[in-house]
Structures are given as structure tokens and as C-alpha cells.
Scaffold this motif. Structure first.
Motif, PDB file in Angstrom:
ATOM      1  N   UNK A   1       0.826  -1.215   0.000  1.00 29.10           N
ATOM      2  CA  UNK A   1       0.000   0.000   0.000  1.00 29.10           C
ATOM      3  C   UNK A   1       0.855   1.258   0.000  1.00 29.10           C
ATOM      4  N   UNK A   2       0.331   2.307  -0.626  1.00 29.08           N
ATOM      5  CA  UNK A   2       1.000   3.607  -0.564  1.00 29.08           C
ATOM      6  C   UNK A   2       0.088   4.684   0.026  1.00 29.08           C
ATOM      7  N   UNK A   3      -1.117   4.281   0.457  1.00 26.32           N
ATOM      8  CA  UNK A   3      -2.100   5.213   0.996  1.00 26.32           C
ATOM      9  C   UNK A   3      -2.615   4.707   2.341  1.00 26.32           C
TER      10      UNK A   3
ATOM     11  N   UNK B   1      -4.593  -2.146  -2.284  1.00 27.33           N
ATOM     12  CA  UNK B   1      -5.550  -1.548  -1.351  1.00 27.33           C
ATOM     13  C   UNK B   1      -4.851  -0.610  -0.373  1.00 27.33           C
ATOM     14  N   UNK B   2      -5.525   0.478   0.016  1.00 26.71           N
ATOM     15  CA  UNK B   2      -4.962   1.324   1.067  1.00 26.71           C
ATOM     16  C   UNK B   2      -5.105   0.640   2.426  1.00 26.71           C
ATOM     17  N   UNK B   3      -4.280   1.043   3.358  1.00 31.73           N
ATOM     18  CA  UNK B   3      -4.419   0.599   4.742  1.00 31.73           C
ATOM     19  C   UNK B   3      -5.403   1.530   5.429  1.00 31.73           C
ATOM     20  N   UNK B   4      -6.329   0.972   6.194  1.00 34.72           N
ATOM     21  CA  UNK B   4      -7.262   1.785   6.966  1.00 34.72           C
ATOM     22  C   UNK B   4      -6.798   1.850   8.413  1.00 34.72           C
ATOM     23  N   UNK B   5      -7.070   3.000   9.045  1.00 32.15           N
ATOM     24  CA  UNK B   5      -6.636   3.194  10.420  1.00 32.15           C
ATOM     25  C   UNK B   5      -7.537   4.219  11.089  1.00 32.15           C
ATOM     26  N   UNK B   6      -7.494   4.292  12.431  1.00 35.82           N
ATOM     27  CA  UNK B   6      -8.235   5.285  13.204  1.00 35.82           C
ATOM     28  C   UNK B   6      -7.235   6.171  13.939  1.00 35.82           C
ATOM     29  N   UNK B   7      -7.366   7.485  13.785  1.00 31.06           N
ATOM     30  CA  UNK B   7      -6.373   8.384  14.368  1.00 31.06           C
ATOM     31  C   UNK B   7      -6.346   8.281  15.892  1.00 31.06           C
ATOM     32  N   UNK B   8      -7.506   8.048  16.539  1.00 29.95           N
ATOM     33  CA  UNK B   8      -7.518   7.684  17.956  1.00 29.95           C
ATOM     34  C   UNK B   8      -7.781   6.188  18.012  1.00 29.95           C
ATOM     35  N   UNK B   9      -6.791   5.381  18.408  1.00 27.85           N
ATOM     36  CA  UNK B   9      -6.906   3.924  18.243  1.00 27.85           C
ATOM     37  C   UNK B   9      -7.722   3.206  19.308  1.00 27.85           C
ATOM     38  N   UNK B  10      -8.082   3.890  20.395  1.00 24.65           N
ATOM     39  CA  UNK B  10      -8.921   3.276  21.417  1.00 24.65           C
ATOM     40  C   UNK B  10     -10.390   3.546  21.102  1.00 24.65           C
ATOM     41  N   UNK B  11     -11.267   2.767  21.699  1.00 18.52           N
ATOM     42  CA  UNK B  11     -12.692   2.962  21.448  1.00 18.52           C
ATOM     43  C   UNK B  11     -13.291   3.920  22.479  1.00 18.52           C
TER      44      UNK B  11
ATOM     45  N   UNK C   1       0.721   8.874   0.928  1.00 19.13           N
ATOM     46  CA  UNK C   1      -0.494   9.683   0.928  1.00 19.13           C
ATOM     47  C   UNK C   1      -1.406   9.306   2.091  1.00 19.13           C
ATOM     48  N   UNK C   2      -1.963  10.345   2.714  1.00 20.98           N
ATOM     49  CA  UNK C   2      -2.984  10.178   3.732  1.00 20.98           C
ATOM     50  C   UNK C   2      -4.313  10.657   3.171  1.00 20.98           C
ATOM     51  N   UNK C   3      -5.365   9.883   3.406  1.00 23.83           N
ATOM     52  CA  UNK C   3      -6.725  10.288   3.071  1.00 23.83           C
ATOM     53  C   UNK C   3      -7.513  10.266   4.376  1.00 23.83           C
ATOM     54  N   UNK C   4      -8.061  11.422   4.750  1.00 28.02           N
ATOM     55  CA  UNK C   4      -8.820  11.532   5.990  1.00 28.02           C
ATOM     56  C   UNK C   4     -10.293  11.275   5.710  1.00 28.02           C
TER      57      UNK C   4
ATOM     58  N   UNK D   1      -9.938   9.067  -6.075  1.00 29.16           N
ATOM     59  CA  UNK D   1      -8.569   8.997  -5.561  1.00 29.16           C
ATOM     60  C   UNK D   1      -7.881   7.691  -5.898  1.00 29.16           C
ATOM     61  N   UNK D   2      -8.645   6.695  -6.353  1.00 29.60           N
ATOM     62  CA  UNK D   2      -8.081   5.359  -6.582  1.00 29.60           C
ATOM     63  C   UNK D   2      -7.050   5.372  -7.702  1.00 29.60           C
TER      64      UNK D   2
END
Length: 201
Positions: free
Chosen positions: A47-49, A114-124, A160-163, A200-201
């Protein structure tokens, strides 16, 4: 194998208030932690995104450990991650999450890795005392989580970051990360999110 030592160290260092669930605690969150590692090792090297949302929801990531992935996507035999050997929680809190469904459907048309998905605050973040709720993360929580996104991007060499949503974009900007913003798929935003992501793809 992707070296995620700095990522795990940054993740473990993010503080959690009493109304935030530490999803990846080495003891209590072992299954989620293992699933996240399997996911990142499978997707991140190519991934690059990085697709960054605000925080985990109780119907999806809190069960699976994989961002924007509920039980329905985790067990889909034709899904995006069908070749990843995920572990299944014994008692998931919910079978599906609306945002996860939209994100996975949109990513089926992604061109290239595929891009990697993540949450900027990693706790719930939840409305205490009910963990089957979601609350908006506080500004301090978001600031504390931003270095984890940076460590992840550095480990995978992302360009690249996509918010996903303006709040995620603002959080990344506060950490010095320039990100393109797309509409969050929740609350009527599915069609616009899908269109913006396709562009963006």
C-alpha cells in the motif's frame, strides 16, 4: 515481513481515559492485536495510501481489531481480506457495521494495491458506562493518537494520507500531516464518500 516495532510502541503509548477501551492491550486485546498484525502484514507492504478515520466504533473494529471491518466483512468468503487467516471473537457485540459495509464496497473498485485503513484515535471512546456506544474522541485523545498514524505510514512507506471526515483531517493537520479529506460514510454520506474515494483510486 513488515517491521512494525515502532508502530506497536507508539500504539501502546497512547493513554486511555476510563471511557476509552484499549482495544489492543497485549492481555485483554490479544485477539484484536493478532488480527491487526495479520491485516497489516497482508495489506501494508504493497500500500502507498493510509485511509484514516476518527475512532473505532463498537459494532466493528472493537470486535475484529481491523479498522472499518465488522464481523460481516471479516468472514466474507469473497471479501477484500478473504486470504487473511483472522481469528474470530467468541462473543462479538454486533454482526455488522454500516460504515464498514460502505468502505469495503467502495474499496472493491480501488485500482492498485488496497490502502491501509486506520483510526487516528486507536482506542474505542464510549459513553460511560456503556461500551456499546460511541462518543467523539476529545481533542487531546486525537492528538495523542496521531503519532501512531505517522509510525504506521513510516513503517509501510506510505506517500499519501486520506482523511475520512473533517475531524480526522483536522487531527492529522494538527500533527503536521497533510491529508486529502473525503466525506465520512455515516449519516447519509455513503454516496459522496464512494464517489470521492473512487476519484482517488
Amino acid at each position: 515481513m513488515l517491521d512494525l516495532a515502532a508502530f506497536w510502541s507508539a500504539l501502546d503509548a497512547v493513554p486511555a481515559d476510563d471511557d476509552a477501551e484499549r482495544l489492543y492491550d497485549p492481555a485483554d486485546g490479544a485477539l484484536r492485536r493478532a488480527n491487526l498484525d495479520r491485516y497489516l502484514q497482508a495489506v501494508a507492504p504493497a500500500a502507498d495510501t493510509v485511509l484514516v478515520a476518527e475512532a473505532p466504533g463498537w459494532r466493528g473494529m472493537t470486535n475484529t481489531g481491523v479498522p472499518f471491518t465488522s464481523m460481516r466483512e471479516l468472514t466474507d468468503p469473497d471479501g477484500l481480506y478473504r486470504d487473511v487467516p483472522f481469528a474470530l471473537p467468541a462473543a462479538p457485540t454486533a454482526p455488522w457495521e454500516a460504515s464498514s459495509r460502505v468502505v469495503h464496497a467502495a474499496l472493491r473498485d480501488w485500482r492498485g494495491p488496497l490502502p491501509v485503513t486506520w483510526a487516528v484515535f486507536p482506542h474505542h471512546p464510549f459513553v460511560a458506562p456503556d461500551r456499546r456506544t460511541n462518543r467523539t474522541p476529545r481533542p487531546a485523545e486525537v492528538r495523542a493518537g496521531a503519532p501512531v498514524a505517522l509510525a504506521l505510514a513510516e513503517a509501510m512507506g506510505a506517500r499519501r494520507f486520506v482523511a475520512v471526515g473533517r475531524k480526522a483531517q483536522g487531527a492529522l493537520a494538527a500533527a503536521g500531516i497533510d491529508a486529502v479529506a473525503v466525506r465520512h460514510p455515516a449519516q447519509g454520506g455513503a454516496a459522496l464518500f464512494t464517489a470521492q474515494l473512487a476519484a482517488l483510486a
